[in-house]
Design an enzyme around this catalytic site. Structure first.
Site, PDB file in Angstrom:
ATOM      1  N   GLY A  47       3.489  20.873  -5.166  1.00  0.00           N
ATOM      2  CA  GLY A  47       2.950  19.679  -4.491  1.00  0.00           C
ATOM      3  C   GLY A  47       3.623  18.467  -5.116  1.00  0.00           C
ATOM      4  O   GLY A  47       3.614  18.308  -6.348  1.00  0.00           O
ATOM      5  N   ALA A  48       4.200  17.595  -4.272  1.00  0.00           N
ATOM      6  CA  ALA A  48       5.053  16.525  -4.794  1.00  0.00           C
ATOM      7  C   ALA A  48       4.392  15.663  -5.877  1.00  0.00           C
ATOM      8  O   ALA A  48       4.969  15.477  -6.964  1.00  0.00           O
ATOM      9  CB  ALA A  48       5.555  15.661  -3.639  1.00  0.00           C
ATOM     10  N   ARG A  89      13.347  21.017  -8.824  1.00  0.00           N
ATOM     11  CA  ARG A  89      13.043  20.951  -7.384  1.00  0.00           C
ATOM     12  C   ARG A  89      13.611  19.638  -6.838  1.00  0.00           C
ATOM     13  O   ARG A  89      13.110  18.560  -7.156  1.00  0.00           O
ATOM     14  CB  ARG A  89      11.537  21.054  -7.135  1.00  0.00           C
ATOM     15  CG  ARG A  89      10.957  22.377  -7.608  1.00  0.00           C
ATOM     16  CD  ARG A  89       9.644  22.708  -6.930  1.00  0.00           C
ATOM     17  NE  ARG A  89       9.822  23.171  -5.568  1.00  0.00           N
ATOM     18  CZ  ARG A  89       8.818  23.325  -4.696  1.00  0.00           C
ATOM     19  NH1 ARG A  89       7.584  23.015  -5.060  1.00  0.00           N
ATOM     20  NH2 ARG A  89       9.039  23.767  -3.485  1.00  0.00           N
ATOM     21  N   GLN A 194       0.929  28.859   0.962  1.00  0.00           N
ATOM     22  CA  GLN A 194       0.127  27.790   0.326  1.00  0.00           C
ATOM     23  C   GLN A 194      -1.097  27.436   1.170  1.00  0.00           C
ATOM     24  O   GLN A 194      -2.128  27.039   0.629  1.00  0.00           O
ATOM     25  CB  GLN A 194       0.977  26.523   0.115  1.00  0.00           C
ATOM     26  CG  GLN A 194       2.051  26.648  -0.951  1.00  0.00           C
ATOM     27  CD  GLN A 194       3.376  27.065  -0.380  1.00  0.00           C
ATOM     28  OE1 GLN A 194       3.446  27.784   0.626  1.00  0.00           O
ATOM     29  NE2 GLN A 194       4.465  26.641  -0.992  1.00  0.00           N
ATOM     30  N   ASP A 235       7.112  15.274   0.924  1.00  0.00           N
ATOM     31  CA  ASP A 235       7.807  15.396  -0.356  1.00  0.00           C
ATOM     32  C   ASP A 235       8.742  14.228  -0.595  1.00  0.00           C
ATOM     33  O   ASP A 235       9.075  13.895  -1.732  1.00  0.00           O
ATOM     34  CB  ASP A 235       8.579  16.708  -0.422  1.00  0.00           C
ATOM     35  CG  ASP A 235       7.639  17.824  -0.790  1.00  0.00           C
ATOM     36  OD1 ASP A 235       6.869  18.254   0.090  1.00  0.00           O
ATOM     37  OD2 ASP A 235       7.628  18.229  -1.969  1.00  0.00           O
ATOM     38  N   ASN A 245       9.007  17.461   4.492  1.00  0.00           N
ATOM     39  CA  ASN A 245       7.782  18.157   4.070  1.00  0.00           C
ATOM     40  C   ASN A 245       7.999  19.652   4.276  1.00  0.00           C
ATOM     41  O   ASN A 245       9.040  20.079   4.777  1.00  0.00           O
ATOM     42  CB  ASN A 245       6.577  17.643   4.876  1.00  0.00           C
ATOM     43  CG  ASN A 245       5.267  18.149   4.289  1.00  0.00           C
ATOM     44  OD1 ASN A 245       5.043  18.050   3.078  1.00  0.00           O
ATOM     45  ND2 ASN A 245       4.404  18.709   5.114  1.00  0.00           N
TER      46      ASN A 245
HETATM   47  O1  MRU Z   1       6.648  23.956  -1.998  1.00  0.00           O
HETATM   48  P1  MRU Z   1       5.403  23.169  -2.248  1.00  0.00           P
HETATM   49  O2  MRU Z   1       4.161  24.003  -2.229  1.00  0.00           O
HETATM   50  O3  MRU Z   1       5.505  22.283  -3.464  1.00  0.00           O
HETATM   51  O4  MRU Z   1       5.327  22.198  -0.962  1.00  0.00           O
HETATM   52  C1  MRU Z   1       4.303  21.248  -0.904  1.00  0.00           C
HETATM   53  C2  MRU Z   1       4.347  20.413   0.318  1.00  0.00           C
HETATM   54  O5  MRU Z   1       5.199  20.549   1.156  1.00  0.00           O
HETATM   55  C3  MRU Z   1       3.324  19.319   0.402  1.00  0.00           C
HETATM   56  O6  MRU Z   1       3.023  19.044   1.750  1.00  0.00           O
HETATM   57  C4  MRU Z   1       3.875  18.035  -0.238  1.00  0.00           C
HETATM   58  O7  MRU Z   1       4.422  18.298  -1.502  1.00  0.00           O
HETATM   59  C5  MRU Z   1       2.816  17.000  -0.379  1.00  0.00           C
HETATM   60  S1  MRU Z   1       1.586  17.442  -1.568  1.00  0.00           S
HETATM   61  C6  MRU Z   1       0.438  16.197  -1.566  1.00  0.00           C
END
Ligand code: MRU
Length: 349
Positions: A47-48, A89, A194, A235, A245
């Site tokens: 999550g970003a 990432r 997720q 993201d 995203n």
């Molecule tokens: O690969 P992830 O689980 O880190 O991806 C997360 C997402 O795409 C979320 O939508 C984004 O990071 C926003 S979290 C508030």
């Protein structure tokens, strides 16, 4: 009960291993920045916004272990640790943003000892700001949602993704508490689920009505009139409002437009990247092929089949009806409304 995916403990970082949820709630203790980098790269922490917070504390851990004799050597060691953390990432801009903010704080210090204390204070401040931003964003965004409807969301943007009440999921929580929305549709979010493992778990713990769907079912639900709005996180948001995203977001945006359903993005201003003019400039992370060939570690495809595993996609700004931040709600044209939010002014909403 709110889940706490991250906790700073003075000389170590406690992290909830999200890869094991919902079956097991296991916490890790990271003692150095390499363990934090591993946790980010393997999606134990994801999550970003949460990646940014974890990286900030990771840099504090690095600072605690660097020799304090010479400031130039201390800063060089810190920058090396920041590069290691940043490379885990590439898409989530919060990661680079948080590291740059901490490095700037350290560079302004006169000695390593002063810098170590300043870094810890800055990481704590960044963490607290995210918790507060989530609250403001959720209250602002909830007012956009149609009364009495069900809202569809993708991936996980809840407490597990931010350390606060969440961005898109925070908005949905607030709207449900206000009696505004009646249900959340959560896409399972292949390949790593997720939505199924994390979003459904968070909503279930809180008693928010949630219906889990396979990713491919979103269009059918929209065609049946069962979805009143779509709300997702981000993201990275480019200067023109293009949104990176979790892969599948673009598909949802196009479907929403085809069905006349509003499509909203919820993200803190730290996710807006004014240095990237548009979506073409956003680096898109590619992850290992076996994440697609397997499901929960079990092979579901021939072991040698070619795979495309882009973790994110880019939704053009033209499909986004509004971007909700803690500073206000931005509407098109985003080049102007986002710039205004970032400069401390109000958006055009
Ligand atoms: O690969 P992830 O689980 O880190 O991806 C997360 C997402 O795409 C979320 O939508 C984004 O990071 C926003 S979290 C508030």
């Amino acid at each position: 009960m709110a889940v706490e995916p991250i906790a700073w403990q003075g000389d170590r970082l406690r992290l909830l291993d999200q890869t094991l949820l919902p079956a097991r709630e296991v916490y890790l203790e990271a003692m150095d920045h390499r363990q934090v980098a591993e946790a980010i790269g393997s999606l134990r922490v994801r999550g970003a916004p949460l990646i940014g917070i974890a990286a900030a504390y990771g840099l504090v851990l690095a600072s605690l272990r660097l020799p304090r004799g010479d400031m130039a050597r201390f800063l060089a060691g810190l920058e090396e640790a920041a590069r290691e953390l940043a490379s885990t990432r590439p898409t989530a801009v919060n990661l680079a943003w948080a590291l740059e903010r901490l490095l700037g704080r350290a560079r302004a210090c006169a000695s390593p000892t002063e810098a170590v204390a300043a870094l810890e204070a800055e990481a704590r401040a960044l963490h607290l700001e995210q918790v507060e931003a989530d609250h403001r964003l959720a209250e602002l965004g909830a007012s956009l949602l149609p009364q009495g409807g069900a809202v569809l969301t993708h991936c996980n943007t809840g407490s597990l993704a931010t350390g606060g009440m969440g961005t898109a999921l925070g908005m949905l929580r607030a709207a449900w508490r206000q009696g505004r929305i009646v249900r959340v549709y959560a896409t399972e979010t292949r390949p790593l689920l997720q939505g199924a493992r994390l979003t459904a778990w968070e909503l279930w713990r809180e008693g928010v009505p949630c219906t889990l769907i396979v990713d491919g079912a979103a269009g059918a639900l929209m065609a049946r009139g069962q979805v009143a709005a779509v709300v997702v996180g981000a993201d990275r948001i480019a200067r023109n409002g293009d949104v990176a995203n979790k892969v599948g977001t673009y598909t949802l945006a196009v479907l929403a437009r085809a069905h006349g359903i509003p499509f909203y993005v919820a993200a803190p201003t730290s996710t807006i990247d004014p240095a990237t003019p548009d979506g073409d400039g956003i680096p898109i992370e590619e992850r290992p092929a076996d994440e697609v060939r397997c499901l929960a570690g079990v092979p579901v495809a021939p072991s040698g089949v070619d795979v495309s595993n882009y973790a994110f996609d880019v939704t053009p700004a033209a499909y986004v009806d509004a971007i909700v931040t803690e500073r206000g709600i931005a509407r098109p044209p985003y080049a102007e409304s986002l710039a205004s939010l970032l400069s401390g002014g109000s958006a055009n909403d």
